[in-house]
Design an enzyme around this catalytic site. Structure first.
Site, mmCIF file in Angstrom:
data_model
loop_
_atom_site.group_PDB
_atom_site.id
_atom_site.type_symbol
_atom_site.label_atom_id
_atom_site.label_comp_id
_atom_site.label_asym_id
_atom_site.label_seq_id
_atom_site.Cartn_x
_atom_site.Cartn_y
_atom_site.Cartn_z
ATOM 1 N N GLY A 93 -29.944 -6.425 -6.459
ATOM 2 C CA GLY A 93 -29.632 -6.408 -7.874
ATOM 3 C C GLY A 93 -28.359 -7.195 -8.058
ATOM 4 C CG MET A 153 -25.050 -3.427 -8.961
ATOM 5 S SD MET A 153 -24.548 -1.799 -9.486
ATOM 6 C CE MET A 153 -24.050 -1.100 -7.959
ATOM 7 C CG ASP A 190 -28.735 -3.606 -17.340
ATOM 8 O OD1 ASP A 190 -29.131 -4.359 -18.245
ATOM 9 O OD2 ASP A 190 -28.768 -3.911 -16.140
ATOM 10 C CG LEU A 242 -37.070 -1.646 -0.897
ATOM 11 C CD1 LEU A 242 -36.795 -0.336 -1.622
ATOM 12 C CD2 LEU A 242 -38.571 -1.863 -0.760
ATOM 13 N N GLY A 243 -34.795 -5.457 -2.168
ATOM 14 C CA GLY A 243 -34.397 -6.435 -3.177
ATOM 15 C C GLY A 243 -32.915 -6.354 -3.409
#
Lengths: 198, 888
Positions: free
Chosen positions: B149, B151, B263, B146-147
């Protein structure tokens, strides 16, 4: 096995360093270079935030660039290393990737790419370089198995990697103590030679 | 030596045997020694007594270090396999390298197509090699990536036991690798799993499978709030308040359990199909310490720190707590109300603003913002945590009270995502004093056509001038001489700058929006052009500044000695005797240098100052890599930037419009001072960069590095023209005023002169017996000033390649040429300011520092040679007019 057999059969490629051989157009040398450094480049790209498929793509671009500009890499001073040069190339390609990504994401309102753009500018620290060097040597050893007699590799492996005393290794491999030391010295000499300046 | 029983050769020395054992014998020796060892029992036994404990290779190979798990990813293996299989080009020789490289690249792109696509929704099942996780991962089936980040990689996975789709997050291998980090990840994930709130993306499962730790969470379908804001601009006040209040509720339930998000930003908030916000990545931000490090150490690394609290921006990690989340929620509210976050600009600029500038009031940007909502927003965004709401519950209560008062249930449905084209923004640069006049009717008009409509700017004053800019480039200038114009523009971001006497213009209204239905199509916003909020001063608009220079107006000429502030007077008149040779006409006091803007927390005193070649722009680097740019004509700060952590040197172009920085990060970075943005990065050096120099036109730069090379960069086309080894490493580099030559100075006093176009070495000579520290070309004569490490200063002839003049006194500071090339200014170790003849051993002016210990450092001359900019050891900057007759 006779010690002299090992001596006769082990005479692999000439004592040119890997880079010189790649420059000279030796196909096997290129394959070896890719096996040695490909994982390093891939890991850099991943650490700089690329997804697995992107890292593989960018890694490929990096080697394309290396392939066509290897002649441009010269060791001008003893400290210049191929790895540092490779890292610069990888950094540029990764930044190019993020720059492209930024342009796409800016229109989509995202911000992920920005986080990574130039994330890779930080110079590697000593611990990182040391870890990478270790892994380079380990891969180099794995690749050497094709250049040496199995007995040579086995003697080297047992005495160096596993730390077995030479005497024991000689006994279990059915070699003389001399042959074990010869094996060890030969492989180490090859490693030093091949990774010279890398 | 004892003869060996078999060969009769003498036995080998211990030294030789050690080298042999390490595989470290000189070429040719190896065979002879090996022959001996193969037969000599004695030497074999001797070898057996050595240990190889200190051999670097042996130690590395024996170390129980695990291999890098990243390297065992399928993507990596795939890449290596393809790469090694590809080039079957046996004749890759030097002469063919280019051709074969191209062929290789072509073969490559063809071959990689199938490989590059597994991110699309169906690719993974066909080509799961590219995913680092196997298709079957414990009880999960990995469906697609999906992607990523900062981390972790996130996959869509199917939970085969519970038969549901989940988002599976596997942290980066840098985390997987370290057991401490892995524990930390699990601990944080456990904390996040304990939060149950409808507006929090629930964590389902935390585990480890085959050494890979992971967590799974609810798979939310919908749209990111960031995408929603990008597509729709600001939200109706009621929606904004409701969303933030819902998020605050979610955050409150986490705070109760001691979990701080750290965040919160639009990219971490999902809008579900009902338009309800779902907050993601709870408590995980702290796992990614790398990211925090980056932020605190190098501002420019992070692109959008807009939502970060001041304590986070300052890197005070121990102070980050619940109040930091309140701040971020305040920023979120601000952005939803106004359409943009409070601070914009480059990352470095944003961090600087977060730390030092009060946020703009939402009502100043958009008059219709409700004042109570504004008060809530500003309180949440207080710089100091104790001035914010005491808890997120209190903050939520404030929002709910407001919502109760302003019941507007009719807005409730408007957040459900709809598809609309992205709005187009028109940013109007209304600098400090360049104001935009839009009047009902007028003589001159500018009509701008966009794909979605037209906008007409009319003005009826012949002194006004409107400029259309894109990325700092002027596309169009409209004034009385051009009359009415029509211009067609493609979609994009433009700036409209109005140049003229600000007293004649009033902006009314400050903000213009063109809407179609509920959607903003065109928006005109005033853009902060500088940090200088003081409208009493001349505009610091870059366009205006450029005009002044190109028309030959010399800004320092207009300085009036009678307006010099008392602080400056007391600072400099103590140290510089007013004997008629130098008149103090302006400057920046030490106090002002540290406080570029009123109301701002003071900076530490600058580490060093750099003056542009024309003497009009000053850059001050402060600790923390904070750089403040000053316009010396107005004596106002015009820009505030944060340099990357490793950049330790900088230089300004002659006209002061661009700045180059470099250092241990190795690339040379060029920054535009018009917008504070990074304009280009020039990679190539492989070690510390010591010096950078611009050509006079700012189109080329030269740099010298510890890697032993001198490089010349094409700033405009972003290329490296050439790199040449200096021999030993060079700490000094300069470009000649005509832009045709580069000089570099080495460790043994050797100066090399290169042809800039070809990179050919023109001349080499020895200017000193010590390392060269600084080089400067005479701007008007073919000479070069060379200062070495001991302070000795010589002036060399470029034509003959030898020193012509050795200055008897050892300057403490870098020498500066006057524009006519006749004079060099420098300070002596005794603190005297000396103007020395550049060809003869003659001192033209010698000003003793009357205060003991004070050093007057000449930073440079103005373009007309009539002004000398000097810094004194207290940190202030003075502008002195030379000669006894005052300037007009």
């Amino acid at each position: 096995m006779n010690d002299h057999d090992i001596l006769e059969r082990d005479l692999g490629p000439t004592s040119l360093s890997l880079l010189v051989r790649v420059r000279g157009g030796e196909e096997q040398a290129w394959t070896k270079l890719v096996h040695l450094y490909g994982p390093l480049v891939y890991a850099w790209c991943r650490r700089w935030g690329l997804s697995p498929p992107d890292a593989a793509d960018v890694g490929q671009e990096v080697f394309c660039a290396v392939w066509s500009s290897l002649d441009g890499f010269r060791r001008e001073r003893p400290g210049d290393s191929f790895r540092a040069w490779l890292r610069v190339v990888a950094r540029n390609k990764t930044n190019d990737f993020w720059r492209r990504q930024c342009q796409q994401e800016q229109s989509a309102g995202g911000s992920r790419a920005w986080q990574y753009l130039e994330a890779s500018c930080e110079p590697p620290d000593e611990a990182e370089i040391s870890r990478e060097t270790t892994q380079l040597y380990r891969r180099a050893v794995e690749l050497l198995t094709t250049d040496f007699e199995p007995a040579t590799v086995a003697a080297f492996w047992r005495t160096v990697v596993e730390g077995q005393p030479a005497r024991e290794a000689a006994q279990s491999l059915g070699l003389s103590l001399n042959a074990v030391y010869i094996a060890k010295s030969r492989v180490l000499a090859r490693l030093r030679e091949e990774l010279a300046g890398l | 030596m004892t003869p060996s029983s078999f060969t009769g050769d003498p036995c080998l020395a211990a030294q030789v045997l050690t080298q042999y054992l390490r595989g470290d014998l000189p070429e040719g020796e190896h065979e002879r020694v090996e022959r001996h060892v193969s037969v000599c029992q004695r030497c074999a036994l001797a070898l057996d007594t050595f240990t190889d404990g200190e051999d670097d290779i042996v130690l590395r190979l024996r170390a129980p270090e695990a291999s890098d798990p990243l390297e065992s990813e399928a993507g990596c293996q795939h890449m290596v396999a393809r790469l090694s299989a590809l080039p079957r080009q046996p004749n890759r020789g030097r002469s063919h390298s280019h051709g074969s490289g191209d062929k290789f690249a072509a073969a490559w792109s063809r071959d990689t197509q199938s490989f590059a696509s597994p991110q699309n929704s169906t690719g993974c099942r066909n080509d799961c090699n590219s995913a680092p996780l196997p298709e079957v991962f414990g009880r999960y089936r990995i469906l697609r990536w999906l992607g990523a980040g900062g981390m972790a990689d996130v996959y869509l996975a199917h939970d085969t036991e519970l038969d549901r789709q989940v988002a599976l997050k596997a942290p980066n291998l840098s985390i997987q690798q370290s057991s401490i980090e892995r524990e930390r990840f699990k601990r944080e994930a456990r904390a996040a799993a304990a939060i149950h709130h409808p507006q929090v993306c629930s964590v389902f499962d935390i585990g480890e499978h085959e050494g890979v730790c992971y967590l799974t969470m609810r798979y939310v379908e919908g749209q990111l709030l960031s995408s929603h804001l990008a597509a729709h601009g600001r939200l109706p006040a009621h929606d904004a308040a409701r969303l933030v209040s819902q998020l605050a509720d979610a955050v409150a339930s986490a705070h109760e359990r001691g979990v701080v998000h750290r965040d919160i930003k639009p990219a971490n908030v999902f809008l579900d199909p009902q338009g309800l916000p779902i907050l993601m990545d709870f408590g995980l931000a702290s796992v990614d310490r790398r990211q925090e490090d980056k932020l605190t150490q190098a501002g420019a690394v992070m692109g959008t720190p807009a939502y970060m609290s001041p304590e986070q921006a300052a890197g005070q990690i121990e102070q980050v707590g619940p109040a930091s989340d309140i701040y971020s929620l305040g920023v979120l509210l601000f952005e939803m109300l106004v359409g943009r976050p409070p601070f914009t600009g480059s990352a470095s600029e944003v961090i600087g603003k977060i730390l030092y500038l009060p946020p703009p009031k939402p009502t100043e940007l958009l008059r219709e913002v409700d004042s109570e909502l504004e008060a809530i927003c500003l309180r949440a965004m207080s710089k100091s945590p104790e001035h914010r709401y005491a808890s997120v519950v209190e903050f939520r209560q404030a929002l709910q009270n407001w919502l109760a008062k302003h019941d507007a249930s009719k807005h409730d449905a408007s957040l459900a995502p709809t598809r609309t084209p992205p709005r187009m923004r028109w940013w109007i640069a209304a600098g400090v004093a360049s104001l935009l006049a839009i009047v009902a009717c007028g003589v001159y008009s500018l009509v701008l056509h966009t794909p979605t409509g037209a906008i007409e700017v009319r003005f009826h004053d012949e002194n006004a001038q409107v400029r259309v800019l894109q990325e700092g480039k002027v596309l169009e200038i409209i004034d009385a001489s051009t009359g009415s114009q029509m211009r067609r523009l493609s979609t994009g971001r433009y700036e409209l700058a109005l140049v003229g006497d600000r007293n004649q213009f009033v902006v009314q209204p400050a903000r213009v929006q063109l809407k179609r239905g509920d959607h903003v199509i065109v928006e005109i916003l005033p853009v902060e052009r500088s940090l200088v909020g003081n409208s009493e001063q001349e505009p610091a608009h870059p366009t205006a500044a450029a005009t002044a220079t190109s028309t030959g107006k010399l800004p320092l000429n207009q300085l009036d000695p009678s307006t010099v502030s008392p602080e400056l007077r007391s600072q400099f008149l103590k140290t510089v005797p007013q004997n008629g040779e130098l008149t103090l006409v302006g400057g920046i006091s030490a106090e002002s240098l540290q406080r570029p803007q009123a109301g701002m927390a003071p900076l530490e005193p600058p580490l060093f100052l750099v003056l542009s070649g024309d003497g009009a722009t000053l850059a001050a680097m402060h600790p923390g890599k904070v750089v403040v740019i000053w316009d010396l004509a107005t004596q106002q700060s015009t820009r505030y930037m944060t340099m990357p952590r490793y950049d330790t040197t900088m230089t300004l172009s002659h006209d002061g419009t661009i700045l180059a920085s470099a250092g241990g990060g190795w690339p040379v970075r060029v920054w535009s001072l018009a917008d504070g943005m990074l304009q280009s990065t020039h990679e190539g050096h492989t070690n510390w960069v010591n010096t950078i120099a611009f050509s006079r036109d700012g189109k080329l730069a030269a740099s010298s590095s510890k890697d032993g090379t001198v490089r010349v960069w094409d700033i405009v086309n972003r290329g490296n023209l050439w790199a040449r080894p200096h021999g030993d490493w060079s700490r000094a580099v300069a470009i000649s005023p005509d832009g045709l030559q580069v000089a570099s100075g080495g460790q043994k006093g050797l100066v090399k002169l290169w042809d800039i176009a070809s990179g050919k070495l023109i001349r080499t000579w020895t200017a000193s017996t010590h390392p060269v520290l600084h080089l400067q070309f005479n701007p008007a004569k073919p000479t070069l000033a060379v200062k070495d490490e001991t302070g000795a200063l010589t002036v060399s002839s470029l034509t003959y390649g030898k020193p012509l003049l050795r200055v008897a006194m050892h300057p403490l500071t870098f020498p500066r040429f006057s524009p006519d090339g006749d004079t060099i200014a420098f300070a002596t170790p005794e603190g005297e300011l000396v103007l020395h003849d550049s060809a003869l051993p003659t001192v033209r002016l010698r000003l003793p520092a009357p205060v003991k210990g004070a050093v007057l450092t000449p930073l440079g001359f103005s373009d007309d040679g009539r002004h000398l900019v000097v810094s004194d050891s207290t940190g202030g900057v003075g502008i002195f007019r030379l000669g006894s007759t005052p300037a007009p």
